[in-house]
Enzyme design. Structure first.
Site, PDB file in Angstrom:
ATOM      1  N   GLY A   1     -19.775 -27.463   1.273  1.00  0.00           N
ATOM      2  CA  GLY A   1     -21.043 -27.059   0.429  1.00  0.00           C
ATOM      3  C   GLY A   1     -22.235 -27.869   1.048  1.00  0.00           C
ATOM      4  N   THR A   2     -23.411 -27.753   0.555  1.00  0.00           N
ATOM      5  CA  THR A   2     -24.711 -28.262   1.083  1.00  0.00           C
ATOM      6  C   THR A   2     -24.612 -30.085   1.179  1.00  0.00           C
ATOM      7  OG1 THR A   2     -26.018 -26.935  -0.435  1.00  0.00           O
ATOM      8  CG2 THR A   2     -27.125 -28.837   0.785  1.00  0.00           C
TER       9      THR A   2
ATOM     10  N   THR B   1     -17.909 -31.619   0.869  1.00  0.00           N
ATOM     11  CA  THR B   1     -16.724 -31.042   1.494  1.00  0.00           C
ATOM     12  C   THR B   1     -15.517 -31.168   0.403  1.00  0.00           C
ATOM     13  OG1 THR B   1     -15.960 -32.653   2.760  1.00  0.00           O
ATOM     14  CG2 THR B   1     -17.549 -31.225   3.870  1.00  0.00           C
TER      15      THR B   1
ATOM     16  N   ASP C   1     -24.969 -25.850 -16.022  1.00  0.00           N
ATOM     17  CA  ASP C   1     -24.727 -25.263 -14.681  1.00  0.00           C
ATOM     18  C   ASP C   1     -23.339 -24.017 -14.919  1.00  0.00           C
ATOM     19  OD1 ASP C   1     -25.365 -24.002 -12.311  1.00  0.00           O
ATOM     20  OD2 ASP C   1     -24.155 -25.161 -11.095  1.00  0.00           O
TER      21      ASP C   1
END
Length: 345
Positions: free
Chosen positions: A12-13, A16, A132
């Protein structure tokens, strides 16, 4: 904890995800098998540390991902923070939508929704907000069980926010509630709104908001926050299902149903074990008291980039998990300390 980083599962941003491999036979019981490790450089590890903190505060809940601990490692000249989590071999509810050809059967949706609401009720009753909820953050296990994952953006209910935080895009735009967009309010009703959006997506395979692929985030947020329209409720959904979604997508958060109220809604009230697997051994029945369930093989949470190319997104979206290892892995039997390893592949 002595372990080595196994196969990469996603990136991801800021983090990991890898499988965890115990280092040496003496350490084979440190983790359930398989376990995943979510890793970030210490300098960008705030959300991972927040996830660990929130999971510790919330305690045990069958409908939430389990955390097995954390540690720090020094690799290639950098210090990393590692969070050990369950590994879900069947991916996420987003994967289930694709597996079912773009539409999950309503009977399954009822079972999934029941589990999500039970998880949200536990989260909210313990004074937290997930912030989220979306299909990509609901993990699916080999036995059909589902769990809420990715608590990196979760917060304490009623927590005062700075002026800057009030105007941050906390969460995933397509699932954000009107009050989150307009006033920066991220409380438990926002999770219920996101649940309604997730249900629409499970039924249709499309986002709850009908937007063009090239739309930017600003136009979407304006539609959510100031528009008169609400997400379209699928026509094919049953009467009870439509009413349930309507209770989730009430624009006024004060009139939106809570998770506790939704547990008694006819759509899910009598649906408790729709996705319950068949017994795996002679003693695997509901009437038996056993600790095996807590040791079942599990899965890492992973995040997914939005399908739409927004100009800006602070929801910490990550690359989709590119491959699942279910084909190569041995048959997933539940494990406990009472099992003896008599054969090694």
């Amino acid at each position: 904890m002595d372990w080595v980083r196994g196969e990469s599962l996603g990136r991801g941003t800021f983090a990991t995800v890898n499988l965890v491999l115990p280092k040496g036979a003496s350490n084979s019981t440190l983790f359930p098998s398989p376990t995943a490790v979510k890793t970030s450089e210490v300098s960008t590890s705030y959300t991972l540390k927040n996830e660990r903190h929130v999971l510790d505060c919330l305690g045990s809940c069958q409908q939430m991902i389990r955390c097995f601990g954390d540690d720090y490692t020094f690799e290639n000249g950098h210090e990393y923070y590692n969070l050990f989590l369950e590994y879900a071999s069947a991916g996420t509810l987003a994967d289930q939508v694709k597996f079912h050809g773009g539409r999950i059967p309503e009977l399954n949706i009822r079972g999934y929704t029941r589990s999500i609401v039970e998880g949200l009720n536990h989260i909210h009753s313990n004074g937290f907000v997930h912030c989220d909820i979306k299909l990509q953050n609901i993990l699916v296990f080999h036995d059909g069980e589902i769990k809420i994952a990715d608590f990196g953006l979760a917060k304490k209910s009623g927590e005062e926010q700075s002026e800057k935080q009030r105007f941050e895009c906390r969460g995933t735009p397509l699932y954000m509630s009107p009050e989150s967009v307009i006033h920066g309010e991220h409380e438990s009703p926002a999770d219920i709104w996101a649940l309604g959006c997730a249900m629409v997506e499970m039924m249709t395979g499309k986002p709850a908001w009908n937007i063009e692929k090239d739309s930017n985030m600003l136009s979407l947020l304006l539609q959510i926050g100031t528009g008169e329209k609400s997400p379209m409720i699928p026509e094919d959904l049953s009467k009870e299902g439509k009413d349930f979604v309507e209770k989730c997508l009430v624009k006024d958060p004060r009139k939106r149903w809570t998770a506790e109220m939704l547990l008694n809604h006819p759509f899910i009230e009598d649906v408790k074990n729709v996705n319950e697997p068949s017994p795996r051994n002679h003693f695997d029945f509901n009437d038996w008291v056993s600790s095996v369930g807590d040791a079942a093989p599990s899965s890492p949470e992973y995040e997914e980039l939005c399908q739409w190319d927004f100009d800006y997104c602070s929801c910490l979206a990550a690359d989709r998990l590119r491959q699942l290892v279910t084909v190569e892995l041995p048959v997933s039997w539940s494990e406990s300390d009472s099992w003896i390893n008599v054969r090694s592949e």
